[in-house]
Scaffold this active site. Structure first.
Site, PDB file in Angstrom:
ATOM      1  N   GLY A   1       0.841  -1.201   0.000  1.00  0.00           N
ATOM      2  CA  GLY A   1       0.000   0.000   0.000  1.00  0.00           C
ATOM      3  C   GLY A   1       0.871   1.244   0.000  1.00  0.00           C
TER       4      GLY A   1
ATOM      5  N   ASP B   1       0.017   1.532   9.126  1.00  0.00           N
ATOM      6  CA  ASP B   1      -0.544   0.781  10.260  1.00  0.00           C
ATOM      7  C   ASP B   1       0.383   0.752  11.478  1.00  0.00           C
ATOM      8  OD1 ASP B   1      -2.519   0.243   8.459  1.00  0.00           O
ATOM      9  OD2 ASP B   1      -2.260  -1.931   8.423  1.00  0.00           O
TER      10      ASP B   1
ATOM     11  N   MET C   1      -8.107   2.528   9.114  1.00  0.00           N
ATOM     12  CA  MET C   1      -7.319   1.374   8.674  1.00  0.00           C
ATOM     13  C   MET C   1      -6.595   0.735   9.859  1.00  0.00           C
ATOM     14  SD  MET C   1      -5.845   2.093   4.894  1.00  0.00           S
ATOM     15  CE  MET C   1      -6.932   1.927   3.472  1.00  0.00           C
ATOM     16  N   GLY C   2      -6.107  -0.451   9.636  1.00  0.00           N
ATOM     17  CA  GLY C   2      -5.443  -1.198  10.704  1.00  0.00           C
ATOM     18  C   GLY C   2      -5.900  -2.636  10.607  1.00  0.00           C
ATOM     19  N   ARG C   3      -5.124  -3.385   9.833  1.00  0.00           N
ATOM     20  CA  ARG C   3      -5.528  -4.754   9.518  1.00  0.00           C
ATOM     21  C   ARG C   3      -5.338  -5.661  10.728  1.00  0.00           C
ATOM     22  NH1 ARG C   3      -3.954  -6.138   3.640  1.00  0.00           N
ATOM     23  NH2 ARG C   3      -1.835  -5.787   4.327  1.00  0.00           N
TER      24      ARG C   3
ATOM     25  N   HIS D   1      -8.801   5.130   2.036  1.00  0.00           N
ATOM     26  CA  HIS D   1      -7.518   5.566   1.469  1.00  0.00           C
ATOM     27  C   HIS D   1      -7.213   7.030   1.681  1.00  0.00           C
ATOM     28  CE1 HIS D   1      -8.287   1.744  -0.682  1.00  0.00           C
ATOM     29  NE2 HIS D   1      -7.007   1.587  -0.413  1.00  0.00           N
TER      30      HIS D   1
ATOM     31  N   GLN E   1      -6.681   8.213   4.353  1.00  0.00           N
ATOM     32  CA  GLN E   1      -5.621   8.169   5.374  1.00  0.00           C
ATOM     33  C   GLN E   1      -4.230   7.975   4.780  1.00  0.00           C
ATOM     34  OE1 GLN E   1      -7.320   5.449   8.804  1.00  0.00           O
ATOM     35  NE2 GLN E   1      -8.357   5.106   6.864  1.00  0.00           N
ATOM     36  N   ARG E   2      -4.160   7.465   3.567  1.00  0.00           N
ATOM     37  CA  ARG E   2      -2.855   7.195   2.961  1.00  0.00           C
ATOM     38  C   ARG E   2      -2.457   8.263   1.956  1.00  0.00           C
ATOM     39  NH1 ARG E   2      -3.457   0.968   1.685  1.00  0.00           N
ATOM     40  NH2 ARG E   2      -3.251   1.644  -0.474  1.00  0.00           N
TER      41      ARG E   2
HETATM   42  O1  F6P Z   1      -1.267  -2.254   5.145  1.00  0.00           O
HETATM   43  C1  F6P Z   1      -1.697  -0.968   5.011  1.00  0.00           C
HETATM   44  C2  F6P Z   1      -3.142  -0.914   4.662  1.00  0.00           C
HETATM   45  O2  F6P Z   1      -3.444   0.439   4.546  1.00  0.00           O
HETATM   46  C3  F6P Z   1      -4.081  -1.639   5.622  1.00  0.00           C
HETATM   47  O3  F6P Z   1      -4.419  -0.891   6.745  1.00  0.00           O
HETATM   48  C4  F6P Z   1      -5.256  -1.926   4.739  1.00  0.00           C
HETATM   49  O4  F6P Z   1      -5.994  -3.046   5.183  1.00  0.00           O
HETATM   50  C5  F6P Z   1      -4.633  -2.227   3.438  1.00  0.00           C
HETATM   51  O5  F6P Z   1      -3.415  -1.516   3.399  1.00  0.00           O
HETATM   52  C6  F6P Z   1      -5.493  -1.830   2.268  1.00  0.00           C
HETATM   53  O6  F6P Z   1      -4.830  -2.147   1.098  1.00  0.00           O
HETATM   54  P1  F6P Z   1      -5.376  -1.846  -0.367  1.00  0.00           P
HETATM   55  O7  F6P Z   1      -5.195  -0.388  -0.607  1.00  0.00           O
HETATM   56  O8  F6P Z   1      -4.505  -2.656  -1.254  1.00  0.00           O
HETATM   57  O9  F6P Z   1      -6.801  -2.255  -0.395  1.00  0.00           O
END
Ligand code: F6P
Length: 341
Positions: A10, A127, A169-171, A271, A273-274
């Site tokens: 990610g 995460d 998020m936070g798997r 997303h 958050q990213r």
């Molecule tokens: O590992 C980081 C993360 O942001 C997790 O918190 C989340 O479950 C995963 O990536 C989501 O990934 P993608 O963007 O591939 O769906």
């Protein structure tokens, strides 16, 4: 030396700052040349490269995402994956590889190192759940975004006497939920490490409304009720065997409405958050990781990754990142509980 660099998994605010630091120091201090592999391990498997010189990394500090692109490609899920990686490295004249990624990307790097590939790692994930390092870059930005969302949701919750649920998020780990929830004044935080009791959540909501106040619950996407399971958006698994999580917020809203009769709504930050520009702290950490990673390449410290210990950056075995994920300590969670309800 000719150094290959890739970003996998990610995307994460600060990735470009790592690239900038690697290239700037590598070129200036050691006279290294760089080649960028596109989209993580996919670029190495397919020999898909792009130039990565000093002009390519100018102005990157505030830029989110990664100029190299990313993917969740797993070379070990492909029959001749390792052989193809070796072929590309040889064809490109690459002497060493820097892999910037999370549990999956660094897991691949660890196995390649065991196979004799000269690789150094940089830990990355919003995460914050990688072992071996106190913090990963990207986490601070994600927490700041989630905190701002919680701040904004407070006024709507109060005006409408609603329960507002914020799914973050936070798997496997609840670091984002815990930090953002504490900073944003949530009155309940639910994390994957501590399966939650719905009776308790109901009691928090009721007590909040008794005080004539509205309720904000922050929930990690990987949280689950006692005896329940993770809520999945899709059961389809990626190349590393992860199903797509998402939906626990809606499940909670439904359950809270059913039990309390109060209107409950969910905001899924996803997303957001990213995305976007990294905080100063993430730029600082990402830059330092990059500087130490290129120093490790120069020193031939193969099979290591940069890690934050206190305020120092140290090189630790790559395996540290993935052998045990860093989850929220129950004592830390207990500190936050005083604000629940
Ligand atoms: O590992 C980081 C993360 O942001 C997790 O918190 C989340 O479950 C995963 O990536 C989501 O990934 P993608 O963007 O591939 O769906």
């Amino acid at each position: 030396m000719r150094v290959g660099v890739l970003t996998g998994g990610g995307d994460c605010p600060g990735l470009n700052a790592v690239l900038r630091a690697i290239v700037r120091k590598g070129a200036a201090a050691y006279g290294h040349e760089f080649v960028g592999f596109r989209d993580g391990w996919r670029g190495v498997l397919e020999g898909d490269v792009r130039p990565l010189g000093v002009p390519d990394v100018r102005g990157l500090l505030p830029r989110g995402g990664t100029i190299l692109g990313s993917s969740r490609t797993n070379p070990f899920a492909i029959d001749d994956g390792v052989a193809r990686i070796r072929e590309t490295l040889e064809a490109q004249g690459v002497d060493a590889l820097i892999a910037i990624g999370g549990e999956d990307t660094l897991g691949v790097a660890t196995r390649l190192h065991d196979d004799g590939v000269r690789v150094v790692g940089v830990p990355k994930t919003i995460d914050n759940d990688l072992g071996g390092t106190d913090y990963t870059f990207g986490f601070d930005t994600a927490v700041s975004i989630a905190m701002e969302a919680i701040d904004r949701l407070h006024t709507t919750a109060e005006s409408h006497h609603r329960v507002l649920i914020v799914e973050v998020m936070g798997r496997h780990a609840g670091w984002i939920a815990l930090h953002a929830g504490l900073a944003g004044g949530a009155n309940g935080i639910l994390i994957p490490e501590q399966p939650f009791d719905m009776d308790r959540v109901e009691a928090w909501v009721e007590s909040r409304f008794r005080d004539r106040y509205a309720s904000i619950i922050v929930v990690s996407e990987g949280a689950m009720p006692i005896g329940g399971a993770e809520v999945l958006q899709s059961a389809q698994k990626d190349a590393f065997g992860h199903a797509r999580l998402g939906g626990v917020g809606d499940w909670l809203a439904h359950e809270i409405e059913r039990r309390t009769g109060k209107e409950a709504r969910t905001t899924v930050l996803g997303h957001v958050q990213r995305g976007g520009t990294p905080t100063a702290r993430d730029r600082w950490l990402a830059t330092r990781f990059g500087l130490h990673a290129i120093d490790a390449v120069e020193a031939g410290e193969w099979g290591t990754m940069a890690a934050l210990r206190g305020t120092d950056i140290v090189m630790v075995p790559l395996l540290e990142a993935t052998k045990r994920l860093k989850t929220v300590d129950p004592a830390l969670y207990a500190e936050a509980e005083v604000f629940f309800g």
